[in-house]
Design a protein around this motif. Structure first.
Motif, PDB file in Angstrom:
ATOM      1  N   ALA A  53      33.863  44.719 -94.044  1.00 36.81           N
ATOM      2  CA  ALA A  53      33.011  44.720 -92.849  1.00 36.81           C
ATOM      3  C   ALA A  53      33.636  45.585 -91.750  1.00 36.81           C
ATOM      4  CB  ALA A  53      32.798  43.294 -92.345  1.00 36.81           C
ATOM      5  N   ALA A  54      34.951  45.496 -91.606  1.00 35.39           N
ATOM      6  CA  ALA A  54      35.645  46.291 -90.581  1.00 35.39           C
ATOM      7  C   ALA A  54      35.572  47.784 -90.904  1.00 35.39           C
ATOM      8  CB  ALA A  54      37.095  45.828 -90.453  1.00 35.39           C
ATOM      9  N   VAL A  55      35.653  48.131 -92.174  1.00 39.24           N
ATOM     10  CA  VAL A  55      35.542  49.544 -92.580  1.00 39.24           C
ATOM     11  C   VAL A  55      34.129  50.049 -92.299  1.00 39.24           C
ATOM     12  CG1 VAL A  55      35.576  51.133 -94.544  1.00 39.24           C
ATOM     13  CG2 VAL A  55      37.417  49.464 -94.274  1.00 39.24           C
ATOM     14  N   LYS A  56      33.136  49.216 -92.587  1.00 42.53           N
ATOM     15  CA  LYS A  56      31.743  49.594 -92.319  1.00 42.53           C
ATOM     16  C   LYS A  56      31.545  49.834 -90.812  1.00 42.53           C
ATOM     17  CE  LYS A  56      27.064  48.159 -93.483  1.00 42.53           C
ATOM     18  NZ  LYS A  56      26.216  47.121 -94.041  1.00 42.53           N
ATOM     19  N   GLU A  57      32.134  48.972 -90.004  1.00 47.82           N
ATOM     20  CA  GLU A  57      32.070  49.113 -88.545  1.00 47.82           C
ATOM     21  C   GLU A  57      32.743  50.428 -88.110  1.00 47.82           C
ATOM     22  OE1 GLU A  57      33.915  46.843 -84.614  1.00 47.82           O
ATOM     23  OE2 GLU A  57      33.930  45.807 -86.535  1.00 47.82           O
ATOM     24  N   LEU A  58      33.858  50.763 -88.753  1.00 47.11           N
ATOM     25  CA  LEU A  58      34.566  52.006 -88.441  1.00 47.11           C
ATOM     26  C   LEU A  58      33.678  53.217 -88.738  1.00 47.11           C
ATOM     27  CD1 LEU A  58      37.391  53.183 -87.568  1.00 47.11           C
ATOM     28  CD2 LEU A  58      37.829  53.445 -90.014  1.00 47.11           C
ATOM     29  N   VAL A  59      32.981  53.187 -89.858  1.00 50.05           N
ATOM     30  CA  VAL A  59      32.080  54.291 -90.221  1.00 50.05           C
ATOM     31  C   VAL A  59      31.009  54.461 -89.138  1.00 50.05           C
ATOM     32  CG1 VAL A  59      30.308  55.040 -91.872  1.00 50.05           C
ATOM     33  CG2 VAL A  59      32.487  54.135 -92.711  1.00 50.05           C
ATOM     34  N   THR A  60      30.417  53.365 -88.712  1.00 52.08           N
ATOM     35  CA  THR A  60      29.381  53.414 -87.668  1.00 52.08           C
ATOM     36  C   THR A  60      29.940  53.986 -86.374  1.00 52.08           C
ATOM     37  OG1 THR A  60      28.259  51.511 -88.638  1.00 52.08           O
ATOM     38  CG2 THR A  60      27.757  52.007 -86.330  1.00 52.08           C
ATOM     39  N   LYS A  61      31.104  53.504 -85.974  1.00 52.29           N
ATOM     40  CA  LYS A  61      31.686  53.946 -84.696  1.00 52.29           C
ATOM     41  C   LYS A  61      32.114  55.409 -84.732  1.00 52.29           C
ATOM     42  CE  LYS A  61      32.866  49.389 -83.166  1.00 52.29           C
ATOM     43  NZ  LYS A  61      33.298  48.827 -81.927  1.00 52.29           N
ATOM     44  N   THR A  62      32.628  55.880 -85.869  1.00 56.76           N
ATOM     45  CA  THR A  62      33.013  57.298 -85.953  1.00 56.76           C
ATOM     46  C   THR A  62      31.769  58.188 -85.944  1.00 56.76           C
ATOM     47  OG1 THR A  62      33.204  57.203 -88.377  1.00 56.76           O
ATOM     48  CG2 THR A  62      35.243  56.943 -87.097  1.00 56.76           C
ATOM     49  N   ASN A  63      30.696  57.727 -86.581  1.00 51.02           N
ATOM     50  CA  ASN A  63      29.442  58.492 -86.543  1.00 51.02           C
ATOM     51  C   ASN A  63      28.884  58.553 -85.126  1.00 51.02           C
ATOM     52  OD1 ASN A  63      29.128  59.415 -89.197  1.00 51.02           O
ATOM     53  ND2 ASN A  63      28.397  57.425 -89.867  1.00 51.02           N
ATOM     54  N   ASP A  64      28.938  57.423 -84.415  1.00 50.99           N
ATOM     55  CA  ASP A  64      28.473  57.390 -83.026  1.00 50.99           C
ATOM     56  C   ASP A  64      29.280  58.374 -82.176  1.00 50.99           C
ATOM     57  OD1 ASP A  64      26.702  55.400 -83.790  1.00 50.99           O
ATOM     58  OD2 ASP A  64      27.818  53.764 -82.827  1.00 50.99           O
ATOM     59  N   LEU A  65      30.599  58.369 -82.363  1.00 49.27           N
ATOM     60  CA  LEU A  65      31.473  59.274 -81.620  1.00 49.27           C
ATOM     61  C   LEU A  65      31.140  60.728 -81.941  1.00 49.27           C
ATOM     62  CD1 LEU A  65      33.922  59.974 -79.846  1.00 49.27           C
ATOM     63  CD2 LEU A  65      35.380  59.533 -81.837  1.00 49.27           C
ATOM     64  N   ASN A  66      30.958  61.027 -83.206  1.00 47.99           N
ATOM     65  CA  ASN A  66      30.620  62.399 -83.602  1.00 47.99           C
ATOM     66  C   ASN A  66      29.307  62.844 -82.958  1.00 47.99           C
ATOM     67  OD1 ASN A  66      31.130  64.824 -85.056  1.00 47.99           O
ATOM     68  ND2 ASN A  66      29.633  64.188 -86.578  1.00 47.99           N
ATOM     69  N   GLN A  67      28.330  61.951 -82.889  1.00 46.77           N
ATOM     70  CA  GLN A  67      27.051  62.282 -82.250  1.00 46.77           C
ATOM     71  C   GLN A  67      27.250  62.588 -80.764  1.00 46.77           C
ATOM     72  OE1 GLN A  67      24.065  62.963 -83.710  1.00 46.77           O
ATOM     73  NE2 GLN A  67      25.362  62.786 -85.526  1.00 46.77           N
ATOM     74  N   LEU A  68      28.115  61.830 -80.108  1.00 46.27           N
ATOM     75  CA  LEU A  68      28.402  62.088 -78.690  1.00 46.27           C
ATOM     76  C   LEU A  68      29.029  63.473 -78.515  1.00 46.27           C
ATOM     77  CD1 LEU A  68      29.826  58.651 -77.466  1.00 46.27           C
ATOM     78  CD2 LEU A  68      27.633  59.691 -76.833  1.00 46.27           C
ATOM     79  N   VAL A  69      29.942  63.830 -79.416  1.00 42.79           N
ATOM     80  CA  VAL A  69      30.585  65.148 -79.348  1.00 42.79           C
ATOM     81  C   VAL A  69      29.539  66.244 -79.552  1.00 42.79           C
ATOM     82  CG1 VAL A  69      32.235  66.705 -80.480  1.00 42.79           C
ATOM     83  CG2 VAL A  69      32.885  64.329 -80.018  1.00 42.79           C
ATOM     84  N   ILE A  70      28.686  66.058 -80.548  1.00 47.10           N
ATOM     85  CA  ILE A  70      27.631  67.046 -80.836  1.00 47.10           C
ATOM     86  C   ILE A  70      26.718  67.231 -79.624  1.00 47.10           C
ATOM     87  CG2 ILE A  70      25.536  67.437 -82.215  1.00 47.10           C
ATOM     88  CD1 ILE A  70      27.116  66.137 -84.587  1.00 47.10           C
ATOM     89  N   LYS A  71      26.438  66.117 -78.931  1.00 48.88           N
ATOM     90  CA  LYS A  71      25.551  66.169 -77.757  1.00 48.88           C
ATOM     91  C   LYS A  71      26.297  66.587 -76.485  1.00 48.88           C
ATOM     92  CE  LYS A  71      22.502  62.625 -79.601  1.00 48.88           C
ATOM     93  NZ  LYS A  71      22.129  61.215 -79.586  1.00 48.88           N
ATOM     94  N   ARG A  72      27.582  66.921 -76.641  1.00 48.31           N
ATOM     95  CA  ARG A  72      28.417  67.351 -75.508  1.00 48.31           C
ATOM     96  C   ARG A  72      28.464  66.311 -74.393  1.00 48.31           C
ATOM     97  NH1 ARG A  72      29.823  72.620 -76.451  1.00 48.31           N
ATOM     98  NH2 ARG A  72      28.429  73.862 -77.731  1.00 48.31           N
ATOM     99  N   ALA A  73      28.662  65.068 -74.773  1.00 48.41           N
ATOM    100  CA  ALA A  73      28.761  63.979 -73.795  1.00 48.41           C
ATOM    101  C   ALA A  73      29.981  64.191 -72.899  1.00 48.41           C
ATOM    102  CB  ALA A  73      28.873  62.641 -74.523  1.00 48.41           C
ATOM    103  N   LYS A  74      29.943  63.572 -71.735  1.00 47.44           N
ATOM    104  CA  LYS A  74      31.065  63.663 -70.797  1.00 47.44           C
ATOM    105  C   LYS A  74      32.307  62.990 -71.395  1.00 47.44           C
ATOM    106  CE  LYS A  74      28.422  63.674 -66.467  1.00 47.44           C
ATOM    107  NZ  LYS A  74      28.252  65.075 -66.425  1.00 47.44           N
ATOM    108  N   ASP A  75      33.467  63.438 -70.934  1.00 47.97           N
ATOM    109  CA  ASP A  75      34.734  62.919 -71.446  1.00 47.97           C
ATOM    110  C   ASP A  75      34.844  61.397 -71.312  1.00 47.97           C
ATOM    111  OD1 ASP A  75      35.432  65.476 -72.139  1.00 47.97           O
ATOM    112  OD2 ASP A  75      36.930  65.740 -70.548  1.00 47.97           O
ATOM    113  N   GLU A  76      34.278  60.838 -70.221  1.00 50.23           N
ATOM    114  CA  GLU A  76      34.355  59.380 -70.032  1.00 50.23           C
ATOM    115  C   GLU A  76      33.660  58.649 -71.192  1.00 50.23           C
ATOM    116  OE1 GLU A  76      32.642  61.150 -67.112  1.00 50.23           O
ATOM    117  OE2 GLU A  76      34.723  61.764 -66.812  1.00 50.23           O
ATOM    118  N   LYS A  77      32.505  59.170 -71.600  1.00 47.42           N
ATOM    119  CA  LYS A  77      31.765  58.562 -72.717  1.00 47.42           C
ATOM    120  C   LYS A  77      32.533  58.736 -74.020  1.00 47.42           C
ATOM    121  CE  LYS A  77      26.867  58.101 -71.946  1.00 47.42           C
ATOM    122  NZ  LYS A  77      25.542  58.490 -72.370  1.00 47.42           N
TER     123      LYS A  77
END
Length: 133
Positions: free
Chosen positions: A83-107
């Motif tokens: 379950a923790a690994v699955k959560e990690l996959v979700t969170k890394t994907n969310d982070l990658n999407q923020l980077v792709i969208k050029r989110a602010k450094d705080e986000k």
């Protein structure tokens, strides 16, 4: 003298913890590979440098997916770890999407901390397991 003794005990404790982590990463290479990328991206962010995560967020997400597809060592193979690994996959994907969208450094920082915490949750779950042989 007490201060030297305390520092020596602290140093030995840190070595023991490091050795435990090392063994964990040897037993589960995909976890070690993820650790290499999270270390190279998280620690610079603590100093305000978000370039490494901006350059490697996709790689981090890929390493999380690879971790989820890897063979979990028997001693760590329990529902909480999966379950923790699955959560990690979700969170890394969310982070990658923020980077792709050029989110602010705080986000990015909030998201990266969340990924880092999720990684340490996995490490913690794998540390609690004692060998009963």
């Amino acid at each position: 003298m007490k201060k030297i003794s305390f520092l020596l005990v602290l140093f030995v404790a840190m070595l023991a913890t490091s050795a435990q982590s090392q063994t964990k990463f040897e037993n589960w290479p995909a976890l070690g590979t993820f650790h290499d990328v999270i270390s190279a991206t998280f620690h610079p962010s603590e100093k305000g440098n978000f370039d490494p995560i901006k350059q490697r967020s996709g790689e981090l997400a890929d390493k999380a997916v690879a971790l989820s597809k890897s063979v979990v060592p028997a001693q760590y193979n329990k529902p909480e770890v999966k379950a923790a690994v699955k959560e990690l996959v979700t969170k890394t994907n969310d982070l990658n999407q923020l980077v792709i969208k050029r989110a602010k450094d705080e986000k990015l920082n909030k998201s990266l901390i969340s990924v880092h915490d999720a990684f340490h949750k996995i490490v913690g779950l794998c540390t609690d397991e004692k060998d009963h042989h």
